[in-house]
Design a protein around this motif. Structure first.
Motif, PDB file in Angstrom:
ATOM      1  N   ASP A 227       0.834  -1.202   0.000  1.00 36.97           N
ATOM      2  CA  ASP A 227       0.000   0.000   0.000  1.00 36.97           C
ATOM      3  C   ASP A 227       0.870   1.255   0.000  1.00 36.97           C
ATOM      4  OD1 ASP A 227      -1.555   2.229   1.657  1.00 36.97           O
ATOM      5  OD2 ASP A 227      -3.051   0.911   0.750  1.00 36.97           O
ATOM      6  N   MET A 228       0.637   2.142  -0.972  1.00 37.27           N
ATOM      7  CA  MET A 228       1.426   3.364  -1.078  1.00 37.27           C
ATOM      8  C   MET A 228       1.281   4.237   0.161  1.00 37.27           C
ATOM      9  SD  MET A 228       3.413   5.371  -2.999  1.00 37.27           S
ATOM     10  CE  MET A 228       3.214   5.182  -4.778  1.00 37.27           C
ATOM     11  N   GLY A 229       0.071   4.395   0.674  1.00 36.93           N
ATOM     12  CA  GLY A 229      -0.153   5.218   1.856  1.00 36.93           C
ATOM     13  C   GLY A 229       0.544   4.662   3.085  1.00 36.93           C
ATOM     14  N   VAL A 230       0.485   3.351   3.270  1.00 33.25           N
ATOM     15  CA  VAL A 230       1.170   2.723   4.401  1.00 33.25           C
ATOM     16  C   VAL A 230       2.675   2.944   4.274  1.00 33.25           C
ATOM     17  CG1 VAL A 230       1.701   0.536   5.536  1.00 33.25           C
ATOM     18  CG2 VAL A 230      -0.636   1.025   4.799  1.00 33.25           C
ATOM     19  N   MET A 231       3.204   2.789   3.063  1.00 33.08           N
ATOM     20  CA  MET A 231       4.634   3.044   2.848  1.00 33.08           C
ATOM     21  C   MET A 231       5.001   4.462   3.275  1.00 33.08           C
ATOM     22  SD  MET A 231       6.712   4.887   0.565  1.00 33.08           S
ATOM     23  CE  MET A 231       6.148   4.869  -1.131  1.00 33.08           C
ATOM     24  N   GLN A 232       4.213   5.454   2.840  1.00 31.86           N
ATOM     25  CA  GLN A 232       4.519   6.839   3.171  1.00 31.86           C
ATOM     26  C   GLN A 232       4.463   7.084   4.677  1.00 31.86           C
ATOM     27  OE1 GLN A 232       1.662   8.981   0.856  1.00 31.86           O
ATOM     28  NE2 GLN A 232       2.678   8.556  -1.100  1.00 31.86           N
ATOM     29  N   SER A 233       3.490   6.482   5.353  1.00 32.69           N
ATOM     30  CA  SER A 233       3.384   6.677   6.800  1.00 32.69           C
ATOM     31  C   SER A 233       4.537   6.013   7.543  1.00 32.69           C
ATOM     32  CB  SER A 233       2.037   6.143   7.311  1.00 32.69           C
ATOM     33  OG  SER A 233       0.967   6.934   6.820  1.00 32.69           O
ATOM     34  N   LEU A 234       4.942   4.838   7.116  1.00 32.48           N
ATOM     35  CA  LEU A 234       6.096   4.189   7.735  1.00 32.48           C
ATOM     36  C   LEU A 234       7.348   5.035   7.546  1.00 32.48           C
ATOM     37  CD1 LEU A 234       5.480   0.461   6.698  1.00 32.48           C
ATOM     38  CD2 LEU A 234       5.448   1.373   9.028  1.00 32.48           C
ATOM     39  N   VAL A 235       7.504   5.580   6.350  1.00 29.00           N
ATOM     40  CA  VAL A 235       8.651   6.454   6.079  1.00 29.00           C
ATOM     41  C   VAL A 235       8.574   7.707   6.942  1.00 29.00           C
ATOM     42  CG1 VAL A 235       9.694   7.962   4.335  1.00 29.00           C
ATOM     43  CG2 VAL A 235       9.089   5.607   3.750  1.00 29.00           C
ATOM     44  N   GLN A 237       7.259   8.153   9.747  1.00 35.48           N
ATOM     45  CA  GLN A 237       7.505   7.850  11.158  1.00 35.48           C
ATOM     46  C   GLN A 237       8.934   7.396  11.416  1.00 35.48           C
ATOM     47  OE1 GLN A 237       5.601   8.510  13.645  1.00 35.48           O
ATOM     48  NE2 GLN A 237       3.675   9.010  12.585  1.00 35.48           N
ATOM     49  N   GLY A 238       9.761   7.421  10.370  1.00 34.77           N
ATOM     50  CA  GLY A 238      11.185   7.160  10.558  1.00 34.77           C
ATOM     51  C   GLY A 238      11.606   5.717  10.524  1.00 34.77           C
ATOM     52  N   PHE A 239      10.767   4.828   9.982  1.00 33.85           N
ATOM     53  CA  PHE A 239      11.148   3.417   9.933  1.00 33.85           C
ATOM     54  C   PHE A 239      12.081   3.098   8.769  1.00 33.85           C
ATOM     55  CE2 PHE A 239       7.259   3.292  12.459  1.00 33.85           C
ATOM     56  CZ  PHE A 239       7.685   2.522  13.533  1.00 33.85           C
ATOM     57  N   GLY A 240      12.231   4.006   7.832  1.00 34.11           N
ATOM     58  CA  GLY A 240      13.130   3.795   6.707  1.00 34.11           C
ATOM     59  C   GLY A 240      12.751   4.703   5.549  1.00 34.11           C
ATOM     60  N   TYR A 241      13.548   4.668   4.500  1.00 30.00           N
ATOM     61  CA  TYR A 241      13.239   5.385   3.265  1.00 30.00           C
ATOM     62  C   TYR A 241      12.526   4.427   2.324  1.00 30.00           C
ATOM     63  CZ  TYR A 241      16.840   2.658   0.978  1.00 30.00           C
ATOM     64  OH  TYR A 241      17.541   1.609   0.464  1.00 30.00           O
ATOM     65  N   SER A 242      12.019   4.928   1.217  1.00 34.20           N
ATOM     66  CA  SER A 242      11.474   4.063   0.178  1.00 34.20           C
ATOM     67  C   SER A 242      11.799   4.662  -1.186  1.00 34.20           C
ATOM     68  CB  SER A 242       9.965   3.887   0.343  1.00 34.20           C
ATOM     69  OG  SER A 242       9.488   2.818  -0.472  1.00 34.20           O
ATOM     70  N   ILE A 243      11.443   3.941  -2.228  1.00 30.83           N
ATOM     71  CA  ILE A 243      11.669   4.367  -3.612  1.00 30.83           C
ATOM     72  C   ILE A 243      10.321   4.383  -4.326  1.00 30.83           C
ATOM     73  CG2 ILE A 243      12.872   3.896  -5.791  1.00 30.83           C
ATOM     74  CD1 ILE A 243      14.775   4.527  -3.565  1.00 30.83           C
TER      75      ILE A 243
END
Length: 315
Positions: A227-235, A237-243
């Motif tokens: 899920d794109m939204g979940v990815m953005q929220s995890l990012v 909150q500082g859990f990691g970067y994404s691409i």
């Protein structure tokens, strides 16, 4: 002998045959479940055969006779669509049903506005949309449930055509406090040691990982999500970067955290956004006009999501 069933009832039959569920079919064709059930009951009475086996735990499956009726019903619907296309070509009127699929990672940012502008120009078109991952789009095109699909140039099968529309360079999405968030650009080598939240969708994930493989490094994946939204929220909150390749409209995650978007450079290739079609699809005037409309509308000037990522410190 007059027909005692309608094309709409055949459409409902095909929808149930594909979905294996009256409830799911009702959602797909945007009618109530009782309307679907009534149509199936009418067709079974009219044809004198049981079309489906009803299993409470597993939904509905076609009987042997139902499979034959389903196959013919699909052919009838295709031929009915061709009649509509023929009439439109004769009168040069863009009309009839158009079902467009969109890749789930960017459908929300592109497809509704594309649909709105096309519907305003061609109000006689019955426009429908759906979302899925890339294999879902291929499946819909092959089954004839989709007339066109917006996706990426990722392993396009030989039996489908790809019409390129826009080139999208990848970027890293980060929390504002990330160690690399202030950089003008980053390379896969810069990112490799940091935790990564992978947008783990079929084919798309392979593309994101290929950016690292081409650079001879391996990402440190700590979380995966579809899920794109979940990815953005995890990012956020500082859990990691994404691409990713598509810019979100907001510079904040769904849970309100500010994000930074930093161009990914080095040995990375852009992805091509385009229309996926079956061979011969553009024999339809409506599909041809939609293809032309996509060319005209999907430009960086008109769609914010397609604009290049700028220096996060700019402005």
């Amino acid at each position: 002998m007059p027909l005692r069933f309608t094309l709409r009832q055949l459409e409902y039959l095909v929808a149930v045959g594909e979905a294996g569920s009256i409830a799911v079919a009702a959602e797909r064709v945007n009618v109530s479940s009782p309307s679907i059930s009534a149509a199936i009951a009418h067709l079974e009475q009219e044809f004198g055969v049981q079309l489906f086996v009803r299993r409470h735990a597993q939904g509905l499956s076609l009987t042997s006779a139902g499979r034959q009726v389903y196959d013919h019903a699909r052919q009838v619907l295709v031929q009915a669509g061709q009649l509509t296309d023929l009439a439109g070509s004769i009168t040069q009127t863009v009309q009839g049903r158009l079902h467009v699929g969109g890749l789930i990672t960017f459908a929300q940012a592109i497809l509704p506005q594309l649909r709105r502008s096309f519907a305003d120009l061609h109000p006689q078109v019955d426009f429908h949309q759906s979302e899925g991952d890339q294999p879902d789009l291929y499946d819909g095109l092959r089954k004839g449930t989709l007339d066109a699909a917006l996706g990426y140039d990722l392993d396009i099968p030989a039996d489908l055509d790809f019409v390129p529309l826009a080139s999208l360079t990848p970027y890293a999405v980060m929390a504002v406090g990330h160690a690399l968030a202030g950089h003008d650009s980053v390379t896969p080598q810069d990112l490799a040691a940091h935790p990564m939240v992978l947008l783990d969708l079929p084919l798309s994930a392979d593309y994101f990982l290929s950016c690292f493989h081409a650079a001879g490094v391996k990402p440190r994946i700590v979380e995966r999500t579809r899920d794109m939204g979940v990815m953005q929220s995890l990012v956020g909150q500082g859990f990691g970067y994404s691409i990713a390749n598509i810019r979100p409209w907001s510079d904040r995650s769904p849970d309100g955290q500010p994000l930074r978007f930093v161009p990914l450079v080095g040995r990375v290739r852009p992805m091509l956004l385009g229309l996926i079609l079956t061979p011969g699809a553009q024999s339809s005037l409506t599909v041809r006009r939609f293809v032309a409309h996509c060319h005209a509308q999907l430009t960086p000037e008109k769609v914010r999501s397609l604009r290049p990522v700028v220096d996060p410190g700019a402005g």
